[in-house]
Design an enzyme around this catalytic site. Structure first.
Site, PDB file in Angstrom:
ATOM      1  N   PRO A  22       6.410  -0.137  -8.858  1.00  0.00           N
ATOM      2  CA  PRO A  22       6.581   1.188  -9.918  1.00  0.00           C
ATOM      3  C   PRO A  22       7.018   0.720 -11.206  1.00  0.00           C
ATOM      4  O   PRO A  22       7.039   1.505 -12.293  1.00  0.00           O
ATOM      5  CB  PRO A  22       7.567   2.100  -9.252  1.00  0.00           C
ATOM      6  CG  PRO A  22       7.708   1.471  -8.039  1.00  0.00           C
ATOM      7  CD  PRO A  22       7.287   0.068  -7.678  1.00  0.00           C
ATOM      8  N   GLU A  29      11.879  -0.523   0.035  1.00  0.00           N
ATOM      9  CA  GLU A  29      12.331   0.121  -1.518  1.00  0.00           C
ATOM     10  C   GLU A  29      12.115  -0.611  -2.527  1.00  0.00           C
ATOM     11  O   GLU A  29      12.561  -0.729  -3.797  1.00  0.00           O
ATOM     12  CB  GLU A  29      13.789   0.333  -1.357  1.00  0.00           C
ATOM     13  CG  GLU A  29      14.546   1.529  -0.413  1.00  0.00           C
ATOM     14  CD  GLU A  29      13.448   2.768  -0.970  1.00  0.00           C
ATOM     15  OE1 GLU A  29      13.826   3.302  -2.094  1.00  0.00           O
ATOM     16  OE2 GLU A  29      12.913   3.450  -0.262  1.00  0.00           O
ATOM     17  N   ARG A  70     -16.219   0.363 -10.363  1.00  0.00           N
ATOM     18  CA  ARG A  70     -17.136   1.155 -10.875  1.00  0.00           C
ATOM     19  C   ARG A  70     -17.742   0.727 -12.263  1.00  0.00           C
ATOM     20  O   ARG A  70     -18.627   1.116 -12.718  1.00  0.00           O
ATOM     21  CB  ARG A  70     -16.298   2.480 -11.280  1.00  0.00           C
ATOM     22  CG  ARG A  70     -16.267   3.622 -10.145  1.00  0.00           C
ATOM     23  CD  ARG A  70     -15.076   4.613 -10.308  1.00  0.00           C
ATOM     24  NE  ARG A  70     -15.787   5.489 -11.492  1.00  0.00           N
ATOM     25  CZ  ARG A  70     -16.628   6.179 -11.199  1.00  0.00           C
ATOM     26  NH1 ARG A  70     -17.175   6.587 -10.123  1.00  0.00           N
ATOM     27  NH2 ARG A  70     -17.481   7.046 -12.377  1.00  0.00           N
ATOM     28  N   ASP A  80     -18.220   7.524 -19.700  1.00  0.00           N
ATOM     29  CA  ASP A  80     -17.084   8.197 -18.790  1.00  0.00           C
ATOM     30  C   ASP A  80     -16.132   8.779 -19.747  1.00  0.00           C
ATOM     31  O   ASP A  80     -15.987   8.301 -20.810  1.00  0.00           O
ATOM     32  CB  ASP A  80     -16.514   7.033 -18.021  1.00  0.00           C
ATOM     33  CG  ASP A  80     -15.444   7.319 -17.008  1.00  0.00           C
ATOM     34  OD1 ASP A  80     -14.399   7.702 -17.666  1.00  0.00           O
ATOM     35  OD2 ASP A  80     -15.926   7.540 -15.842  1.00  0.00           O
TER      36      ASP A  80
HETATM   37  C1  9D3 Z   1      14.631   3.703  -5.496  1.00  0.00           C
HETATM   38  C2  9D3 Z   1      13.665   3.364  -6.656  1.00  0.00           C
HETATM   39  N1  9D3 Z   1      12.308   3.424  -6.401  1.00  0.00           N
HETATM   40  C3  9D3 Z   1      11.691   3.214  -7.425  1.00  0.00           C
HETATM   41  C4  9D3 Z   1      11.081   4.256  -7.973  1.00  0.00           C
HETATM   42  C5  9D3 Z   1      12.192   2.377  -5.384  1.00  0.00           C
HETATM   43  C6  9D3 Z   1      10.727   2.220  -4.795  1.00  0.00           C
HETATM   44  C7  9D3 Z   1      10.103   3.576  -4.373  1.00  0.00           C
HETATM   45  C8  9D3 Z   1       8.626   3.322  -3.885  1.00  0.00           C
HETATM   46  C9  9D3 Z   1      10.209   1.160  -4.777  1.00  0.00           C
HETATM   47  C10 9D3 Z   1       8.779   0.818  -4.473  1.00  0.00           C
HETATM   48  C11 9D3 Z   1       7.895   2.140  -3.686  1.00  0.00           C
HETATM   49  C12 9D3 Z   1       6.992   1.995  -3.468  1.00  0.00           C
HETATM   50  N2  9D3 Z   1       5.760   2.195  -4.495  1.00  0.00           N
HETATM   51  C13 9D3 Z   1       5.015   1.129  -4.860  1.00  0.00           C
HETATM   52  O1  9D3 Z   1       4.986  -0.048  -4.104  1.00  0.00           O
HETATM   53  C14 9D3 Z   1       3.964   1.157  -5.866  1.00  0.00           C
HETATM   54  C15 9D3 Z   1       4.036   2.488  -6.842  1.00  0.00           C
HETATM   55  C16 9D3 Z   1       4.357   3.612  -7.094  1.00  0.00           C
HETATM   56  O2  9D3 Z   1       5.490   4.073  -6.365  1.00  0.00           O
HETATM   57  N3  9D3 Z   1       4.187   4.466  -7.984  1.00  0.00           N
HETATM   58  C17 9D3 Z   1       3.206   4.042  -9.055  1.00  0.00           C
HETATM   59  N4  9D3 Z   1       2.455   2.882  -8.924  1.00  0.00           N
HETATM   60  C18 9D3 Z   1       2.808   2.158  -7.626  1.00  0.00           C
HETATM   61  S1  9D3 Z   1       2.230   0.481  -7.688  1.00  0.00           S
HETATM   62  C19 9D3 Z   1       3.198   0.102  -6.243  1.00  0.00           C
END
Ligand code: 9D3
Length: 426
Positions: free
Chosen positions: A89, A116, A153, A168
């Site tokens: 994230p 997490e 794509r 696109d």
């Molecule tokens: C407690 C804070 N969280 C961060 C927003 C912890 C957390 C939540 C969910 C850490 C990792 C995840 C799992 N998400 C992914 O691995 C992930 C992701 C996403 O949640 N949103 C957008 N792109 C991606 S790419 C990988």
């Protein structure tokens, strides 16, 4: 041939998406290949553990570094020129431009986190970190699939029509024009005449104009991203106003000069929403941090938007569709920035005269001259906006004067007059 190499504890999550449609065909034609590594295969303990408790305590589990790094090193051994990407994230946000860059690579190693998060030290072993957007997923697997789909794509020959990825909507920076197929009339709604005309010059021109108009209306932030300045000028002509208004219920003065929160009123919301719609404002914000008052405002809005009121009165529904509720002025500014890709200039209104007030004529010229800059008009309730708001404002409009010693317009009347002076036909 672009090779994807996925590292995950859930390889089965990939089977269905990869065995349908474009992704299936691209593999069959040998344009991409997808290799899946089960992270558990890189564990060394009896329980094949991939996660552990966080140092320092706290919620949830963290992915252990050893299996991940073993899997990454294995992938680097197998491949000549891999680009190793951690999906997280906190990565850079993936977009069409990023997809074009990735489509040039030979091998992409995508690491999917779970739980997490991933032990911080894993970052040192990757080339890049990507997110697919500002929302929370349960892990990186769906993000990896999004990236595989989008990048595939763009590989020449994957789509039947070689030209299509460049046409696109996100490659041109514009949204797609409206599309129609048979029947010519559906539930009373006809296909636009021009599409039946057979005149392809005209049709192309219409489609282009619709794309420009739609983008200006719904995604002005895309316009700011655009390279071509000629394009930009056109778009701005299509959508001349980037004006917003906000009605603040806090912080405002009471009659004794104390900073208070005022009540949200049904009539202010309705009347200013209708003025906002009439003069073409992009949005009208109602700002109150009191939850009970927010609830009341929301009830007023949804009644006319989706409840009984929406059937009863369509024009009011159209006006109330632009009302947006926010806790604070800062939240409004963030929302405008999200929509326009730029912070608004703050234009405060006040019933008091004073130094440095901007005359209406000047403000009107400014809006015309700089149609691409968002402006936010601030209206206060109670006895007016506070000095703190004044200090943050870029401009303060001159007061409206009726030429008598009495000057007590309601905020909704003042708003209507001000909008007419700034935007009304003269
Ligand atoms: C407690 C804070 N969280 C961060 C927003 C912890 C957390 C939540 C969910 C850490 C990792 C995840 C799992 N998400 C992914 O691995 C992930 C992701 C996403 O949640 N949103 C957008 N792109 C991606 S790419 C990988």
């Amino acid at each position: 041939m672009l090779r994807f190499h996925i590292i995950t504890i859930f390889p089965e999550m990939f089977s269905s998406p990869l065995s349908h449609s474009i992704l299936k065909k691209a593999q069959e034609k040998g344009m991409i290949s997808v290799g899946l590594s089960d992270l558990r295969g890189y564990t060394t303990d009896r329980h094949r553990t991939t996660d552990d408790y966080p140092y320092g305590g706290g919620q949830g589990m963290v992915m252990k570094p050893e299996p991940l790094v073993a899997a990454i090193e294995d992938a680097r051994q197998i491949s000549r020129k891999p680009r190793v990407i951690l999906l997280t994230p906190r990565g850079r946000v993936f977009d069409q431009a990023e997809a074009s860059r990735l489509a040039q690579e030979e091998e992409l190693v995508l690491i999917c986190g779970r739980y997490e998060g991933v032990d911080e030290r894993v970052s040192s072993f990757v080339d890049d970190e990507l997110s697919i957007g500002d929302y929370t997923l349960s892990g990186g697997e769906l993000a990896a699939l999004v990236i595989i789909d989008c990048v595939t794509r763009l590989i020449p020959g994957v789509l039947g029509n070689v030209k299509s990825p460049q046409e696109d909507s996100f490659s041109t920076g514009l949204l797609e024009y409206p599309q129609y197929t048979r029947p010519e009339e559906f539930r009373g709604m006809k296909v636009p005449e021009i599409l039946l005309s057979g005149d392809h010059m005209k049709i192309n021109k219409w489609r282009r104009e619709m794309s420009l108009k739609l983008t200006a209306e719904r995604r002005p932030d895309l316009i700011n991203k655009q390279q071509s300045s000629e394009e930009e000028i056109k778009l701005r002509q299509v959508h001349p106003t980037r004006l917003y208004a906000a009605l603040l219920h806090y912080p405002v003065y009471d009659k004794n000069g104390r900073v208070v929160t005022t009540a949200v009123t049904n009539m202010d919301i309705h009347d200013i929403a209708r003025s906002a719609r009439t003069y073409g404002l992009r949005g009208f914000y109602v700002v109150t941090s009191v939850k009970a008052l927010q609830k009341l405002a929301q009830k007023i809005i949804t009644h006319w938007e989706t409840g009984y009121g929406s059937e009863y009165n369509h024009t009011r529904k159209e006006a109330l569709a632009r009302v947006r509720l926010k806790d604070t002025l800062d939240d409004v500014i963030i929302d405008v920035e999200r929509e326009c890709g730029e912070k608004p200039r703050l234009v405060m209104t006040s019933a008091r005269s004073g130094k440095g007030r901007t005359p209406f004529g000047e403000a009107r010229n400014m809006l015309e001259k700089e149609p691409s800059v968002p402006f936010l008009l601030l209206f206060g309730t109670g006895w007016g906006l506070t000095d703190a708001v004044l200090a943050d404002s870029n401009y303060i409009l001159e007061p409206i004067e009726g030429g008598t010693d009495y000057n007590h317009l309601s905020v909704r009347s003042a708003a209507a007059i001000i909008l007419d002076r700034l935007l009304g036909k003269q």
